[in-house]
Design a protein around this motif. Sequence first.
Motif, PDB file in Angstrom:
ATOM      1  N   MET A  12       0.843  -1.393  -0.060  1.00 34.74           N
ATOM      2  CA  MET A  12      -0.128   0.145   0.040  1.00 34.74           C
ATOM      3  C   MET A  12       0.863   1.359  -0.062  1.00 34.74           C
ATOM      4  O   MET A  12       0.437   2.258  -0.648  1.00 34.74           O
ATOM      5  CB  MET A  12      -0.890  -0.007   1.123  1.00 34.74           C
ATOM      6  CG  MET A  12      -2.226  -0.778   0.820  1.00 34.74           C
ATOM      7  SD  MET A  12      -3.418  -0.813   2.214  1.00 34.74           S
ATOM      8  CE  MET A  12      -2.860  -1.870   3.456  1.00 34.74           C
ATOM      9  N   VAL A  13       2.083   1.150   0.360  1.00 34.37           N
ATOM     10  CA  VAL A  13       2.718   2.503   0.493  1.00 34.37           C
ATOM     11  C   VAL A  13       3.520   2.555  -0.952  1.00 34.37           C
ATOM     12  O   VAL A  13       3.647   3.595  -1.394  1.00 34.37           O
ATOM     13  CB  VAL A  13       4.282   2.205   1.592  1.00 34.37           C
ATOM     14  CG1 VAL A  13       5.126   3.399   1.680  1.00 34.37           C
ATOM     15  CG2 VAL A  13       3.607   1.945   2.812  1.00 34.37           C
ATOM     16  N   ALA A  14       3.574   1.490  -1.550  1.00 35.00           N
ATOM     17  CA  ALA A  14       4.055   1.609  -2.834  1.00 35.00           C
ATOM     18  C   ALA A  14       3.156   1.882  -3.879  1.00 35.00           C
ATOM     19  O   ALA A  14       3.381   2.703  -4.816  1.00 35.00           O
ATOM     20  CB  ALA A  14       4.545  -0.087  -3.454  1.00 35.00           C
ATOM     21  N   LEU A  15       1.798   1.610  -3.494  1.00 35.47           N
ATOM     22  CA  LEU A  15       0.886   2.299  -4.140  1.00 35.47           C
ATOM     23  C   LEU A  15       1.015   3.841  -4.131  1.00 35.47           C
ATOM     24  O   LEU A  15       0.726   4.511  -5.182  1.00 35.47           O
ATOM     25  CB  LEU A  15      -0.704   2.071  -3.500  1.00 35.47           C
ATOM     26  CG  LEU A  15      -1.084   0.456  -4.161  1.00 35.47           C
ATOM     27  CD1 LEU A  15      -2.318   0.263  -3.586  1.00 35.47           C
ATOM     28  CD2 LEU A  15      -1.643   0.599  -5.513  1.00 35.47           C
ATOM     29  N   GLY A  16       1.199   4.448  -2.878  1.00 38.25           N
ATOM     30  CA  GLY A  16       1.310   5.745  -2.771  1.00 38.25           C
ATOM     31  C   GLY A  16       2.431   6.332  -3.549  1.00 38.25           C
ATOM     32  O   GLY A  16       2.343   7.485  -4.054  1.00 38.25           O
ATOM     33  N   VAL A  17       3.455   5.718  -3.543  1.00 33.97           N
ATOM     34  CA  VAL A  17       4.501   6.143  -4.695  1.00 33.97           C
ATOM     35  C   VAL A  17       4.282   6.149  -5.725  1.00 33.97           C
ATOM     36  O   VAL A  17       4.613   6.816  -6.712  1.00 33.97           O
ATOM     37  CB  VAL A  17       5.803   5.194  -4.465  1.00 33.97           C
ATOM     38  CG1 VAL A  17       6.966   5.642  -5.281  1.00 33.97           C
ATOM     39  CG2 VAL A  17       6.194   5.098  -3.078  1.00 33.97           C
ATOM     40  N   MET A  18       3.411   5.101  -6.362  1.00 37.16           N
ATOM     41  CA  MET A  18       3.108   5.002  -7.652  1.00 37.16           C
ATOM     42  C   MET A  18       2.074   6.218  -8.304  1.00 37.16           C
ATOM     43  O   MET A  18       2.383   6.454  -9.226  1.00 37.16           O
ATOM     44  CB  MET A  18       2.474   3.578  -7.727  1.00 37.16           C
ATOM     45  CG  MET A  18       1.934   3.231  -9.278  1.00 37.16           C
ATOM     46  SD  MET A  18       0.551   3.649  -9.769  1.00 37.16           S
ATOM     47  CE  MET A  18      -0.597   2.818  -8.982  1.00 37.16           C
ATOM     48  N   ILE A  19       1.361   6.557  -7.525  1.00 38.89           N
ATOM     49  CA  ILE A  19       0.242   7.361  -7.848  1.00 38.89           C
ATOM     50  C   ILE A  19       1.061   8.781  -7.814  1.00 38.89           C
ATOM     51  O   ILE A  19       0.853   9.827  -8.900  1.00 38.89           O
ATOM     52  CB  ILE A  19      -0.924   7.613  -7.115  1.00 38.89           C
ATOM     53  CG1 ILE A  19      -0.537   8.217  -5.666  1.00 38.89           C
ATOM     54  CG2 ILE A  19      -1.774   6.319  -6.905  1.00 38.89           C
ATOM     55  CD1 ILE A  19      -1.840   8.371  -4.745  1.00 38.89           C
ATOM     56  N   GLN A  20       2.054   9.003  -7.099  1.00 44.02           N
ATOM     57  CA  GLN A  20       2.739  10.205  -7.513  1.00 44.02           C
ATOM     58  C   GLN A  20       3.807  10.211  -8.641  1.00 44.02           C
ATOM     59  O   GLN A  20       4.005  11.028  -9.149  1.00 44.02           O
ATOM     60  CB  GLN A  20       3.826  10.304  -6.305  1.00 44.02           C
ATOM     61  CG  GLN A  20       2.890  10.703  -4.985  1.00 44.02           C
ATOM     62  CD  GLN A  20       4.042  10.971  -3.876  1.00 44.02           C
ATOM     63  OE1 GLN A  20       4.564  11.847  -3.302  1.00 44.02           O
ATOM     64  NE2 GLN A  20       3.962   9.633  -2.928  1.00 44.02           N
ATOM     65  N   MET A  21       4.228   8.934  -8.872  1.00 41.38           N
ATOM     66  CA  MET A  21       5.036   8.494 -10.339  1.00 41.38           C
ATOM     67  C   MET A  21       4.192   8.783 -11.448  1.00 41.38           C
ATOM     68  O   MET A  21       4.949   9.443 -12.603  1.00 41.38           O
ATOM     69  CB  MET A  21       5.670   7.303 -10.244  1.00 41.38           C
ATOM     70  CG  MET A  21       6.769   7.052  -9.334  1.00 41.38           C
ATOM     71  SD  MET A  21       7.541   5.458  -9.003  1.00 41.38           S
ATOM     72  CE  MET A  21       8.459   5.317 -10.593  1.00 41.38           C
ATOM     73  N   ARG A  22       2.908   8.816 -11.485  1.00 43.21           N
ATOM     74  CA  ARG A  22       1.952   9.192 -12.433  1.00 43.21           C
ATOM     75  C   ARG A  22       2.058  10.406 -12.805  1.00 43.21           C
ATOM     76  O   ARG A  22       1.672  10.798 -14.008  1.00 43.21           O
ATOM     77  CB  ARG A  22       0.812   8.698 -12.006  1.00 43.21           C
ATOM     78  CG  ARG A  22       0.229   7.119 -12.156  1.00 43.21           C
ATOM     79  CD  ARG A  22      -0.033   6.964 -13.723  1.00 43.21           C
ATOM     80  NE  ARG A  22      -0.442   5.429 -13.921  1.00 43.21           N
ATOM     81  CZ  ARG A  22      -1.724   5.266 -14.056  1.00 43.21           C
ATOM     82  NH1 ARG A  22      -2.248   6.100 -14.427  1.00 43.21           N
ATOM     83  NH2 ARG A  22      -2.023   3.786 -14.347  1.00 43.21           N
ATOM     84  N   ALA A  23       2.313  11.326 -11.751  1.00 45.91           N
ATOM     85  CA  ALA A  23       2.471  12.883 -12.021  1.00 45.91           C
ATOM     86  C   ALA A  23       4.043  13.437 -12.163  1.00 45.91           C
ATOM     87  O   ALA A  23       4.187  14.293 -12.225  1.00 45.91           O
ATOM     88  CB  ALA A  23       1.825  13.835 -11.004  1.00 45.91           C
ATOM     89  N   GLY A  24       4.784  12.410 -12.432  1.00 41.08           N
ATOM     90  CA  GLY A  24       6.434  12.442 -12.706  1.00 41.08           C
ATOM     91  C   GLY A  24       6.894  12.812 -11.612  1.00 41.08           C
ATOM     92  O   GLY A  24       8.176  13.333 -11.310  1.00 41.08           O
ATOM     93  N   LEU A  25       6.693  12.671 -10.389  1.00 40.07           N
ATOM     94  CA  LEU A  25       7.000  12.709  -8.905  1.00 40.07           C
ATOM     95  C   LEU A  25       7.593  11.538  -8.434  1.00 40.07           C
ATOM     96  O   LEU A  25       6.662  10.631  -8.243  1.00 40.07           O
ATOM     97  CB  LEU A  25       5.971  13.693  -8.188  1.00 40.07           C
ATOM     98  CG  LEU A  25       5.465  14.753  -8.703  1.00 40.07           C
ATOM     99  CD1 LEU A  25       4.281  15.370  -7.681  1.00 40.07           C
ATOM    100  CD2 LEU A  25       6.347  15.939  -8.858  1.00 40.07           C
ATOM    101  N   VAL A  26       9.013  11.588  -7.820  1.00 39.09           N
ATOM    102  CA  VAL A  26       9.483  10.448  -7.301  1.00 39.09           C
ATOM    103  C   VAL A  26       9.460  10.637  -5.754  1.00 39.09           C
ATOM    104  O   VAL A  26      10.386  11.694  -5.501  1.00 39.09           O
ATOM    105  CB  VAL A  26      10.775   9.854  -7.692  1.00 39.09           C
ATOM    106  CG1 VAL A  26      11.203   8.743  -7.064  1.00 39.09           C
ATOM    107  CG2 VAL A  26      10.451   9.427  -9.318  1.00 39.09           C
ATOM    108  N   SER A  27       8.790   9.876  -4.877  1.00 36.88           N
ATOM    109  CA  SER A  27       9.062  10.335  -3.284  1.00 36.88           C
ATOM    110  C   SER A  27      10.071   9.364  -2.854  1.00 36.88           C
ATOM    111  O   SER A  27       9.943   8.328  -2.770  1.00 36.88           O
ATOM    112  CB  SER A  27       7.735  10.383  -2.752  1.00 36.88           C
ATOM    113  OG  SER A  27       7.628  10.497  -1.307  1.00 36.88           O
ATOM    114  N   PHE A  28      11.401   9.911  -2.360  1.00 33.86           N
ATOM    115  CA  PHE A  28      12.189   9.078  -1.613  1.00 33.86           C
ATOM    116  C   PHE A  28      12.206   9.076  -0.160  1.00 33.86           C
ATOM    117  O   PHE A  28      12.850   8.542   0.546  1.00 33.86           O
ATOM    118  CB  PHE A  28      13.483   9.599  -1.949  1.00 33.86           C
ATOM    119  CG  PHE A  28      14.106   8.935  -3.144  1.00 33.86           C
ATOM    120  CD1 PHE A  28      14.442   7.589  -3.543  1.00 33.86           C
ATOM    121  CD2 PHE A  28      14.145   9.923  -4.466  1.00 33.86           C
ATOM    122  CE1 PHE A  28      14.727   7.313  -4.649  1.00 33.86           C
ATOM    123  CE2 PHE A  28      14.865   9.588  -5.489  1.00 33.86           C
ATOM    124  CZ  PHE A  28      14.805   8.242  -5.735  1.00 33.86           C
TER     125      PHE A  28
END
Length: 296
Positions: A12-28
């Motif tokens: 579920m945390v990876a899901l949170g990362v994924m929807i940000q990557m859809r906007a071109g954003l990578v959360s480290f």
Amino acid sequence: MNYIHVSMGTGMVALGVMIQMRAGLVSFGQGLYFCVGGYAAGMTVKFLGISDLFVLLAIGVVAALILSAILGFLLRRYREIFYAMLTLAISMILFGLLSSTEELGSTDGFNLPTPTYLGWAPTGEVGRITLYILTCFIAIGCAIALNRFLKSPIGYVNEAIRENELRVEYLGTSAHKAVHITYMLAAVVSSIGGVLWSLVLGHVDPEMTNWTTSGQFVFVSILSGIGNVAAPLIGTFILEIVRVYAVEISPNTWQMILGSVMLLTIIFLPKGLWSLLTRKKKSKPQQTASAPAAGE
């Protein structure tokens, strides 16, 4: 079964990362909300004596919503490496605070008891099965909700932001607002994963927000791809399998095996493992279309 529990929580945390990557954003620094959810639940049990799963989930979500709403005003203005480094820096601030707080166990963290369910307190195998079933339902529910979000106007705006943010602004849509909402939604989903993960293991510690933990979520998102909400959940399960066998094969250099898997995925499947399914779907219509021509 405990293995699947853990995969669902981190998935579920990876899901949170994924929807940000859809906007071109990578959360480290997505481990920040993973940790916020876990510690919110843990502190509620430790200081208030409340162990009901649904109350703990609600408190974890509220804590993540408040924090992400505040931080979102800062982060929504940044893109690319600046966004990634800011999220990482904020998560490491929390890591430092928790590591130096003796009341919360410092670097060792503290344990959580078995959760209850609206007054029902199952123990042993019944308790594990109950938590397993609820974790699966919650994870699937989050995936369905995020799928609807990605197909909503804001979800499509996120894809447009990734391609050309300037054009989005010219069309009269606020890119900052869309990023802020996406960031908050990712925080909520990640906090739910943190609550469930901590209850399954019965323990929380500052490592939940360390950069290595956050890097694992990015690893899963790249490995699985961002083509579908099911990809991160499946990718997390695959990663756990690879990790288990890598440690068994080479206990001292298992990280090298994981790194090799990542490298090969980036080289041969730049869009992740999910792209294998999309390739098959695209190839089928071409095959059926060419069949009549072959018959002629």
